[in-house]
Write an enzyme that holds these catalytic residues in place. Structure first.
Site, PDB file in Angstrom:
ATOM      1  N   ALA A 169     -53.435  71.267   3.517  1.00 55.50           N
ATOM      2  CA  ALA A 169     -53.503  72.342   4.504  1.00 55.50           C
ATOM      3  C   ALA A 169     -54.937  72.827   4.565  1.00 55.50           C
ATOM      4  O   ALA A 169     -55.512  73.219   3.545  1.00 55.50           O
ATOM      5  CB  ALA A 169     -52.574  73.486   4.124  1.00 55.50           C
ATOM      6  N   SER A 171     -58.265  74.705   7.234  1.00 56.39           N
ATOM      7  CA  SER A 171     -58.491  75.962   7.943  1.00 56.39           C
ATOM      8  C   SER A 171     -57.810  76.008   9.305  1.00 56.39           C
ATOM      9  O   SER A 171     -57.342  77.058   9.734  1.00 56.39           O
ATOM     10  CB  SER A 171     -59.989  76.202   8.108  1.00 56.39           C
ATOM     11  OG  SER A 171     -60.593  75.095   8.752  1.00 56.39           O
ATOM     12  N   LEU A 172     -57.755  74.865  10.008  1.00 51.87           N
ATOM     13  CA  LEU A 172     -57.215  74.865  11.365  1.00 51.87           C
ATOM     14  C   LEU A 172     -55.823  74.242  11.482  1.00 51.87           C
ATOM     15  O   LEU A 172     -55.179  74.385  12.514  1.00 51.87           O
ATOM     16  CB  LEU A 172     -58.170  74.137  12.315  1.00 51.87           C
ATOM     17  CG  LEU A 172     -59.609  74.659  12.393  1.00 51.87           C
ATOM     18  CD1 LEU A 172     -60.357  73.973  13.509  1.00 51.87           C
ATOM     19  CD2 LEU A 172     -59.642  76.163  12.566  1.00 51.87           C
ATOM     20  N   GLN A 174     -52.505  71.665   9.217  1.00 58.41           N
ATOM     21  CA  GLN A 174     -52.025  71.020   7.998  1.00 58.41           C
ATOM     22  C   GLN A 174     -51.592  69.593   8.320  1.00 58.41           C
ATOM     23  O   GLN A 174     -51.293  69.257   9.467  1.00 58.41           O
ATOM     24  CB  GLN A 174     -50.887  71.823   7.359  1.00 58.41           C
ATOM     25  CG  GLN A 174     -49.662  72.026   8.196  1.00 58.41           C
ATOM     26  CD  GLN A 174     -48.738  73.078   7.581  1.00 58.41           C
ATOM     27  OE1 GLN A 174     -49.179  74.036   6.955  1.00 58.41           O
ATOM     28  NE2 GLN A 174     -47.434  72.906   7.755  1.00 58.41           N
ATOM     29  N   LYS A 189     -51.385  65.497  11.890  1.00 58.76           N
ATOM     30  CA  LYS A 189     -52.091  66.773  11.786  1.00 58.76           C
ATOM     31  C   LYS A 189     -51.513  67.753  12.805  1.00 58.76           C
ATOM     32  O   LYS A 189     -51.451  67.448  14.001  1.00 58.76           O
ATOM     33  CB  LYS A 189     -53.583  66.542  12.053  1.00 58.76           C
ATOM     34  CG  LYS A 189     -54.484  67.723  11.801  1.00 58.76           C
ATOM     35  CD  LYS A 189     -55.934  67.254  11.973  1.00 58.76           C
ATOM     36  CE  LYS A 189     -56.919  68.384  11.830  1.00 58.76           C
ATOM     37  NZ  LYS A 189     -58.307  67.923  12.034  1.00 58.76           N
ATOM     38  N   ASP A 323     -69.517  68.591  10.126  1.00 57.19           N
ATOM     39  CA  ASP A 323     -68.743  69.201   9.036  1.00 57.19           C
ATOM     40  C   ASP A 323     -68.356  68.162   7.978  1.00 57.19           C
ATOM     41  O   ASP A 323     -67.181  67.948   7.704  1.00 57.19           O
ATOM     42  CB  ASP A 323     -67.484  69.848   9.627  1.00 57.19           C
ATOM     43  CG  ASP A 323     -66.787  70.783   8.643  1.00 57.19           C
ATOM     44  OD1 ASP A 323     -67.452  71.250   7.701  1.00 57.19           O
ATOM     45  OD2 ASP A 323     -65.580  71.033   8.812  1.00 57.19           O
TER      46      ASP A 323
END
Length: 640
Positions: A169, A171-172, A174, A189, A323
């Site tokens: 899981a 930040s945006l 899971q 996702k 990222d």
């Protein structure tokens, strides 16, 4: 407390701002059906919405400030009582929990910190690493409902298997592990509910504060609002899984061919705005050093692969992963580096890419005058800025950039020093720069975790050298000219440095260098370098002929004993140095991968019959003849 937005307000925010709901469980279906065609970040629409809701904004500010102040006061009190805070696991857990509760924007801050072992104590590092994929999950019922709404069927009708609980899981969203009915293992996702609401209000508050600082603090010249807007654009794109799927496919097209890079496949028939189905990757995080070592996987090599891939992203194609934290990079069991998350991507325009290459070259070669000009090209400084006091300041910042270990001087260290420099002089930070630094600093943090002595600049320069020698772009040809010549004199040591570093790059092709070198030198663009290289080669040939004649007359005098034969003078010191330089360059080429006389012979034959090469040969022959005739006349006059 979450406020319900009237229907007419929701309609005005289509394509720009989020929908809000009183309860995720009660209004999932309504929210999904109202989903816009495109999810775009529009700060003006968001501002117009929140300006009439000061209490909602004020409550959010209090919700953020209260726990942060409580945490800071707790640390202060611990220090007063003599507790070593950096070793306190209780406080580390408290910080992770705090960032988790504050929401996605703050979780991303924690993710960035989790990659910096040089900044964060080990106890905190261990806890913050859990923010990458070990956040509290939301209910399966909501996730399964989203899957049904987005894909048009229940999970059991779409997938042959799906894990009972999410295996990660973030930040945006899971992730569940599943299997298609055709047998392929997949990662599924699913986006978090009410995601846009929490992110939008935080971006609104941060943007307001950035604007306030920018207006009131005269020392701040950077476009803070622009930087926040750039981040907002990327986060909103990250919330659109169709956009992420397209990013993954583009990433594969550009970088999937690189050695030991792996990009998972997207299954489009099982993907929509809030659900993404992609190939399942079996692997281990790069930061799990012990497990990698037990499997015989070279983590440092994979970091080198990641650095080379990042260089191509930033300096070649401009489409880069913004990222790259450890949760998004896996070492596969067959020793490849797999990229997993393509939500936060960004782009750099060609002028900025070439400017970055030139800046790296000038840092490595301590050419701080040119480096100051690079910052003008990169839009950090305006063209009318007086660079006189800035050049020595650059010299101080970059003085030891190549000599220091990464623990003493790395990208983060340079960035910190530059930040102080930018505060003192009239710099302004362009919006694109923030995501580049985030990407590089995050990747460097992983590298330091694996090998504290890893030098990103040293790893980058072979690629940059290769680009300078092979890229036909006018900007880099000019940069090469500036690098190799100073005050009209050829700097052989710079060429040796370029060739030595370039041959360390896996993709360095000596044949390509020869072909492009001849093409460039015989073109109008290469006239400056060509004329001066011809002079250098004539000096070399002249030195050879002088040395040969000197040796011949010496032997003749010794063996025949003819005193009438005057010993010819040898090459001058300058000519001998040129000859030695040419010999060293040839030695470097002989040791370069791809230097095979048998394979190079056909290429050399093609080069020889090239009309442009004939012209070059004529130039060299004419110059050499001129020098020989001039020397003969001078000697005759001297004898007279």
């Amino acid at each position: 407390m979450i406020e319900v937005v009237p229907e007419n307000v929701t309609q005005t925010l289509v394509n720009n701002s989020p929908k809000f709901s009183a309860s995720p469980e009660q209004t999932i279906l309504a929210t999904a059906k109202a989903e816009p065609e495109m999810l775009l970040y529009d700060p003006e629409e968001i501002r117009s919405y929140y300006k009439d809701k000061p209490w909602q904004v004020f409550r959010r500010i209090l919700a953020v400030l209260q726990p942060i102040l409580s945490f800071v006061l707790g640390i202060w009190w611990d220090k007063r009582r003599g507790i070593v805070v950096k070793n306190d696991s209780r406080r580390a857990i408290e910080l992770r929990t705090l960032l988790t509760k504050l929401g996605p924007a703050y979780i991303k801050i924690g993710q960035a910190l989790s990659t910096r072992p040089d900044l964060v104590p080990p106890v905190y590092l261990e806890e913050l690493t859990k923010l990458q994929d070990q956040l509290p999950p939301f209910a399966n019922e909501i996730a399964y409902q989203f899957i049904e709404e987005e894909l048009g069927a229940t999970p059991e009708n779409i997938y042959a298997e799906i894990s009972i609980e999410p295996i990660a899981a973030a930040s945006l969203g899971q992730v569940y592990k599943g299997k298609l009915k055709t047998g392929e293992e997949v990662a599924i996702k699913v986006q978090r509910p009410d995601l846009r609401e929490s992110i939008t209000i935080d971006l609104y508050i941060l943007r307001f504060l950035a604007g306030l600082v920018q207006r009131k603090v005269k020392r701040v010249r950077s476009d803070l609002v622009g930087i926040l807007d750039e981040l907002g654009d990327r986060i909103f794109e990250e919330m659109d899984y169709i956009h992420e799927g397209k990013n993954a496919e583009r990433f594969f097209e550009l970088y999937g061919h690189m050695q030991d890079i792996y990009v998972p496949k997207i299954y489009w028939e099982y993907t929509n705005r809030r659900v993404l189905t992609m190939e399942w990757i079996n692997g281990i995080k790069l930061t799990q050093a012990q497990e990698l070592q037990e499997l015989g996987i070279n983590a440092r090599y994979l970091i080198e692969v990641g650095v080379q891939c990042s260089l191509r992203q930033l300096l070649e194609h401009g489409f880069f992963h913004a990222d790259p934290h450890p949760g998004n990079l896996l070492a596969t069991f067959d020793g490849k580096l797999a990229y997993l998350d393509f939500g936060m991507m960004s782009e750099i325009k060609p002028p900025q890419r070439y400017g970055l290459i030139e800046a790296i070259v000038h840092v490595v070669n301590r050419d701080f005058d040119s480096l100051a000009q690079d910052y003008v090209k990169l839009e950090f400084l305006t063209p009318e800025t007086d660079l006189t006091p800035i050049i020595p300041a650059f010299s101080r910042v970059f003085a030891n950039a190549q000599g220091a270990s990464v623990a003493e001087l790395n990208i983060k260290s340079i960035t910190d020093d530059l930040s102080a420099l930018m505060y003192e002089y009239p710099f302004r930070v362009p919006p694109y720069y923030a995501l580049i630094i985030r990407s590089l600093v995050t990747l460097e943090g992983i590298a330091i975790y694996i090998d504290p002595n890893f030098k990103v600049l040293s790893e980058a320069y072979p690629y940059v050298s290769k680009r300078l020698l092979t890229d036909p772009a006018d900007e880099l040809r000019t940069s090469l000219q500036e690098l190799l010549f100073k005050d009209g004199k050829f700097r052989w040591n710079r060429l040796e440095n370029l060739l030595t570093n370039a041959r360390k790059n896996q993709e360095y092709d000596l044949n390509l260098v020869l072909n492009q070198g001849v093409e460039f030198l015989s073109s109008e663009r290469g006239a400056f370098i060509r004329d001066r290289l011809v002079d250098e080669f004539v000096n070399g040939i002249d030195a050879l002929s002088k040395n040969a004649m000197h040796n011949f007359t010496y032997v003749l005098r010794e063996r025949v004993g003819l005193t009438a034969v005057n010993e010819m003078p040898g090459a001058t010191l300058e000519q001998q140095q040129t000859l030695d330089n040419i010999r060293r360059i040839f030695g470097i080429l002989r040791q370069t991968k791809g230097f095979d006389p048998a394979q190079l012979a056909p290429q050399v034959a093609q080069i020889i019959v090239n009309p442009r090469v004939h012209h070059l040969g004529q130039q060299i022959a004419n110059r050499f003849t001129e020098k020989a005739v001039t020397r003969l006349i001078r000697q005759l006059l001297a004898s007279e």
